[in-house]
Each structure stands twice: as structure tokens, then as C-alpha cells.
Design a protein around this motif. Structure first.
Motif, PDB file in Angstrom:
ATOM      1  N   UNK A 346      -7.247  11.329  -9.086  1.00 60.05           N
ATOM      2  CA  UNK A 346      -7.658  11.666 -10.446  1.00 60.05           C
ATOM      3  C   UNK A 346      -9.172  11.636 -10.635  1.00 60.05           C
ATOM      4  N   UNK A 347      -9.897  10.991  -9.706  1.00 55.79           N
ATOM      5  CA  UNK A 347     -11.352  10.908  -9.809  1.00 55.79           C
ATOM      6  C   UNK A 347     -11.971  11.245  -8.460  1.00 55.79           C
ATOM      7  N   UNK A 348     -13.235  11.622  -8.473  1.00 55.04           N
ATOM      8  CA  UNK A 348     -13.911  11.928  -7.212  1.00 55.04           C
ATOM      9  C   UNK A 348     -13.943  10.712  -6.300  1.00 55.04           C
ATOM     10  N   UNK A 349     -13.566  10.907  -5.044  1.00 62.02           N
ATOM     11  CA  UNK A 349     -13.524   9.809  -4.079  1.00 62.02           C
ATOM     12  C   UNK A 349     -12.217   9.047  -4.059  1.00 62.02           C
ATOM     13  N   UNK A 350     -11.323   9.325  -5.000  1.00 62.03           N
ATOM     14  CA  UNK A 350     -10.000   8.677  -5.131  1.00 62.03           C
ATOM     15  C   UNK A 350     -10.109   7.229  -5.609  1.00 62.03           C
ATOM     16  N   UNK A 351     -11.093   6.465  -5.108  1.00 65.35           N
ATOM     17  CA  UNK A 351     -11.263   5.053  -5.476  1.00 65.35           C
ATOM     18  C   UNK A 351      -9.963   4.268  -5.291  1.00 65.35           C
ATOM     19  N   UNK A 352      -9.610   4.100  -4.029  1.00 66.01           N
ATOM     20  CA  UNK A 352      -8.388   3.415  -3.629  1.00 66.01           C
ATOM     21  C   UNK A 352      -8.562   1.899  -3.754  1.00 66.01           C
ATOM     22  N   UNK A 353      -7.579   1.230  -4.348  1.00 67.39           N
ATOM     23  CA  UNK A 353      -7.580  -0.236  -4.452  1.00 67.39           C
ATOM     24  C   UNK A 353      -6.217  -0.766  -4.034  1.00 67.39           C
ATOM     25  N   UNK A 354      -6.195  -2.011  -3.572  1.00 72.39           N
ATOM     26  CA  UNK A 354      -4.932  -2.619  -3.148  1.00 72.39           C
ATOM     27  C   UNK A 354      -4.998  -4.128  -3.314  1.00 72.39           C
ATOM     28  N   UNK A 355      -3.838  -4.758  -3.340  1.00 68.13           N
ATOM     29  CA  UNK A 355      -3.758  -6.211  -3.490  1.00 68.13           C
ATOM     30  C   UNK A 355      -2.324  -6.658  -3.669  1.00 68.13           C
ATOM     31  N   UNK A 356      -2.144  -7.908  -4.123  1.00 67.74           N
ATOM     32  CA  UNK A 356      -0.815  -8.461  -4.396  1.00 67.74           C
ATOM     33  C   UNK A 356       0.059  -8.432  -3.141  1.00 67.74           C
ATOM     34  N   UNK A 357      -0.444  -9.008  -2.047  1.00 68.59           N
ATOM     35  CA  UNK A 357       0.291  -8.976  -0.781  1.00 68.59           C
ATOM     36  C   UNK A 357       1.535  -9.861  -0.834  1.00 68.59           C
TER      37      UNK A 357
END
Length: 538
Positions: A346-357
Motif C-alpha cells: 500500500x506504500x512505497x517500499x512496502x514497509x514490512x514489519x513482524x513480531x509476536x513470535x
């Protein structure tokens, strides 16, 4: 409590030859070769090894080293032979490191706990590159390995979830992912952070988070789990040991401002008007109905708290609690090694985030804090599918943004062959009929399973936490045969140290079946009524 994980018994320094190691290796069998280390029975320990040639085969573009290798030297370690003739992949690049001695906001690359398009990226990676992202547990270390559930009872839920990222994704020409692309994220490897091999499962107090069965279990509880390789066990739930299906609870891309406004508008409507709506399930008592934007405990990565920019974004940024169009907190237990996630950009670069393992989780994560929560790492590889949103994702709503990710399940999962399956229908505990309500049906299935398994010496609180974190399988089995939806919950019976199947003789009783100690519990100090099934086992 204390040290976690295996003890390193035989270390290896890859810069040294086999005969230069701290604990010298051997390449023959003989009874008089002396031991280099000693371990106790039952102790978990780690043995490191060189490859079969002791490093004679190198990562290059020729086979001459293989042609001329001295085979009299092979099997230079205590491991068995495993011949390697292909070029090894490069070590994943660490793009987001975590120091477990520091708070989330003290990390070298600060974390964030909200979704917003203007949270700046903390790292960039190219497509095809394998990279490593480390994560704190979802509470940022607020829950401790101790003998109390008070940290669960009084947890400030405005702080969660702490996410690593955002990570900007570029193609090999340096061109970033663009809005309308599809980001393919492959999970190459994952696990707990070394030295922190433990986790927790809990239920929140009804006045502070609650859970799927909070009207039955209104008090805070906690169980601690310890990991032995792929297996988990808990002193608070004895007689159970199982392989985990480790996965990230949250993985997602940043929303655009247009999508963020859609989220906030519709979630504000359900929070303000949901109680009056005939669409709201009256049998689910988890509150609030939605977690709206709040500046309290807001962490926005590199954006400095207290600035005008921080205040503006904090008022707009979406909480990370539910899954949405960007992926986010989907809690899909099967997203383990070898899985692939196709996320809309939805935005330039995608801006991927992750967590809550999660070390392990059951379908539905029913106790809310219900997986085995842990710190951990992901090793990922991304590809950009240009224009993939329009090509592969059909909007299910009024705008092109109303899409959902696609998930490809990996090939590595625990292998169970025998299951005990519990059915639920859309009739609540009072006997009232609900029309094709899958939530009510699944609640009934979970309650049926809890009551049944508690006959084998467990407290119902133990079973509630267990069903939330073991790799059990939830299904909507029927959704068309009015008026009853049918949901099922399948439990692998091999995880128990006793046979829990029904038999001709009665359920056996005896000291062996009294599963003590119990989970850690707090009192419930609220005044909301507790739902009781008059026919259930006391």
C-alpha cells in the motif's frame, strides 16, 4: 528460571582446523580416545561440528577441491558422514538486532507498536536476499518467568504489540515496491532467540483484556513453558509434551493513509454502536469491541516522542490487535518454515514489519494471550510481484484496498496420526438457539473439550491454556444447514502421557492423575457475572 536453552558441550571455531579446536576432533573409532566433555543424563546439550571434510571443501566455483580431497581425513568430527557438494548459501544478513537486556524503545533500531504509513523504515533489503529479523516477545519483556500471574493481571495492554521494522523492500535495480504490488515473503528459518528458550501462555483478567471464554474464566492465569529443541513442556501443566509449530503471530505491510482511515472509521463504528447492533454476538464477552487509536504507550520507531509529528501520528495510528487487509495479527499457526506470505503493498517500499513470535499455538488462540509467547527471530526472503494486487487479489468491499493476503503453508509440521475431535453447535450455554453463528459453535466445541479433558486430572484452567497453545486443529465443519453452524476442535492425543479416549470402563482415578502444580492464578476482583454451564463437571 535462570539459564535457558542447551549447554554448549563441544564448540567449533570455523576459522580453525579440526586439530586446532578447543576440544580437538577425531576421525577414527577407538575405545581409548578420551572424552572431551561430560554431560548428565536428562541434560540438554549442544554439539557443534565441522563439515565432513573439516573445511577442505570451499564455497567457490570449481570442483577441484572435491576431486582432490584427502578421504583419509574425512569424518573428522564425532558426527556421522554427510557429504556436501553444493555451494552453501550465504549467512543471512542481520537487519534488525535485539538486545534482550534493553527495553523496546532502547533498541539500536527502535521498535514500534502501531500501524501508520509515516513510521520511517529502519532498514532496507533487496529482493532475493536472505535476511534476519530479531524480535522481543509481544509484551516487550513485561512478563517474567516467575511464580505469579500478577504481571498478566496488571499488564498495560496499550503497549502491545512490539514489532520489528519497518523494512523497506527494493528490487535488484534499487526500485522500491510500489502501491499495488504484491510482496511475496518466504519464511526460510525461525526460532527462539538463543539463550532465551522459554515462553508463556496466559489468560487476562476480564477487566483487562479478557479472552474468548472470559465469562467462564474471568481471572488472570499463567503457565511457563521450557523448550528442548522442537519440544515444549510446562511445570504448571504436567503430563504433556509436544512439538511446537513455531510461527510469527504478526507479519504485515504498512497501510496507506486511505486504508488507515477506512480501518479507524469502521472500528470506531463497531466500538461505539456495536452493543446496539443485532449483528453483535451476545455470547462473546471480550471487551472492548475494538481498540481505537490512542497515544498512550505509543511507540513509533525513529519518531521522537513528544514532537508535533509524534502527536499527529499517535492520534491516527492503528493498534496492532486485529488482523486486517495488510496481514498483521493473523495468528496463523501454520506459517512456519518454508511458508510464504503474499502481502498487498500500500506504500512505497512496502514497509514490512513482524513480531509476536509463537513457539506453538492452537487454532483460534482462544485464551487471547494464548500461544506460547516468546522472543525470537525470522530469516526471510522477499520477492516483488509488480501489479500483483490487481492481478491476483479481488477486492471484497467498496474500494480496491479491500483485499486480503494469501498464505502458502510450508512443508514442515509436527506429524500426528490420532486425534480426538470435539463438536460444537450454535446453541449457547443457556440453551438458546443462534442462527448459523460459527463463533458460538466454536465456543461450544472448546467448552466441550475443556470439560472432557478435565476428567483426566487437570484443572479447567490448565486445559483452557493447553487448548490455546498446543497445535490443535479448529474447523468450521458446517455453515449452511440452518439453524446450526457446526465447529470442531481436533486434539492430538499423543501429547498426553495417558490415553484420554473414551473406554468401556470409567475414567480412572488415582494420585497419578492429579496434575499438580496448577497454573498460576490471580483472584478476579470485578463484579461482572460468571457464565456457568449447569450440566458441566464441577
Amino acid at each position: 528460571m535462570g539459564e535457558y536453552g542447551p549447554r554448549l558441550a563441544v564448540p567449533i571455531d570455523l576459522k580453525k582446523k579440526p586439530w586446532e579446536q578447543t576440544h580437538p576432533l577425531h576421525n577414527r573409532w577407538h575405545p581409548d580416545i578420551p572424552p572431551v566433555a561430560q554431560v548428565s543424563a536428562g541434560q540438554l546439550f549442544r554439539v557443534e561440528m565441522v563439515d565432513v571434510t573439516g573445511g577442505a571443501i570451499t564455497n567457490n566455483s570449481t570442483a577441484n577441491d572435491v576431486k582432490h580431497v584427502d578421504l583419509s581425513t574425512t569424518e573428522s568430527n564425532i558426527s556421522r558422514k554427510c557429504t556436501i557438494f553444493s555451494m552453501a548459501p550465504s549467512t543471512p544478513k542481520l537487519v534488525v538486532p535485539i538486545d534482550l537486556k534493553k527495553k523496546p524503545w532502547e533498541q539500536e533500531l527502535p521498535l514500534h507498536n502501531r500501524w501508520h504509513p509515516h513510521i520511517p523504515h529502519v532498514a532496507s533489503v533487496n529482493t532475493g536476499q536472505v535476511f534476519r529479523v530479531e524480535m522481543v516477545d509481544w509484551t516487550g519483556g513485561a512478563i517474567k518467568d516467575d511464580n505469579s500471574a500478577l504481571d498478566i493481571k496488571f499488564l498495560d495492554l496499550s503497549t502491545v504489540h512490539y514489532l520489528s521494522g519497518p523494512i523497506r523492500i527494493l528490487d535488484n535495480d534499487g526500485i522500491p515496491a510500489r502501491s499495488g504490488d504484491l510482496l511475496a515473503v518466504e519464511i526460510c528459518n525461525l526460532g527462539p532467540l538463543p539463550g532465551d528458550e522459554w515462553g508463556f501462555t496466559a489468560t487476562f483478567d476480564r477487566e483487562n483484556g479478557g479472552g474468548f471464554l472470559t465469562d467462564h474464566f474471568p481471572h488472570a492465569t499463567k503457565a511457563i513453558w521450557y523448550f528442548e529443541g522442537i519440544y515444549a513442556h510446562s511445570p504448571q501443566i504436567p503430563g504433556v509434551r509436544f512439538p511446537g509449530l513455531t510461527h510469527p503471530g504478526i507479519i504485515g505491510t504498512a497501510p496507506s493513509m486511505e486504508l488507515l482511515n477506512i480501518w479507524n472509521e469502521r472500528e470506531r463504528d463497531v466500538e461505539e454502536n456495536g452493543i446496539k447492533s443485532f449483528k453483535l454476538c451476545e455470547v462473546l464477552h471480550e471487551r472492548p469491541l475494538a481498540n481505537l487509536p490512542s497515544a498512550k504507550s505509543c511507540l513509533l520507531g525513529k519518531i521522537q516522542k513528544g514532537t508535533a509529528e509524534w502527536h499527529r501520528i499517535a492520534r491516527e495510528a492503528a493498534r496492532t490487535i486485529p488482523g486486517r487487509e495488510n496481514g498483521g495479527n493473523c495468528d496463523i499457526k501454520n506459517l512456519s518454515r518454508g511458508s510464504k506470505v503474499y502481502l498487498p503493498v500500500f506504500v512505497e517500499g512496502a514497509n514490512l514489519s513482524t513480531g509476536d513470535m509463537h513457539f506453538s499455538q492452537g487454532d483460534g488462540e482462544v485464551s487471547f494471550c494464548g500461544a506460547i509467547e516468546m522472543s525470537g527471530f525470522l530469516e526471510l526472503k522477499c520477492e516483488i510481484i509488480r501489479g500483483g494486487m490487481r492481478e491476483y487479489l479481488t477486492p471484497m468491499g467498496p474500494t480496491p484496498l479491500h483485499v486480503n493476503p494469501i498464505f502458502e503453508i510450508g512443508p514442515v509440521e509436527p506429524r500426528f496420526s490420532e486425534w480426538l475431535v470435539f463438536e460444537g453447535i450454535s446453541v449457547d450455554e443457556s440453551g438458546r438457539q443462534h442462527f448459523l453463528d460459527a463463533s458460538v459453535a466454536y465456543k461450544r466445541a472448546v467448552l466441550n473439550a475443556i470439560d472432557y479433558i478435565s476428567k483426566f486430572g487437570y484443572s479447567k484452567e490448565q486445559v483452557y491454556l493447553l487448548l490455546s497453545c498446543i497445535p490443535c486443529e479448529g474447523r468450521i465443519s458446517g455453515i449452511v444447514d440452518a439453524p446450526n453452524a457446526v465447529a470442531t476442535l481436533a486434539i492430538p492425543i499423543a501429547i498426553f502421557d495417558q490415553d484420554i479416549r473414551p473406554k468401556r470402563n470409567r475414567v480412572p482415578l488415582g494420585p497419578r492423575l492429579v496434575k499438580k502444580p496448577d497454573v498460576f492464578k490471580c483472584t478476579y476482583d470485578g463484579s461482572l457475572p460468571i457464565t456457568r454451564n449447569p450440566s458441566a463437571t464441577s
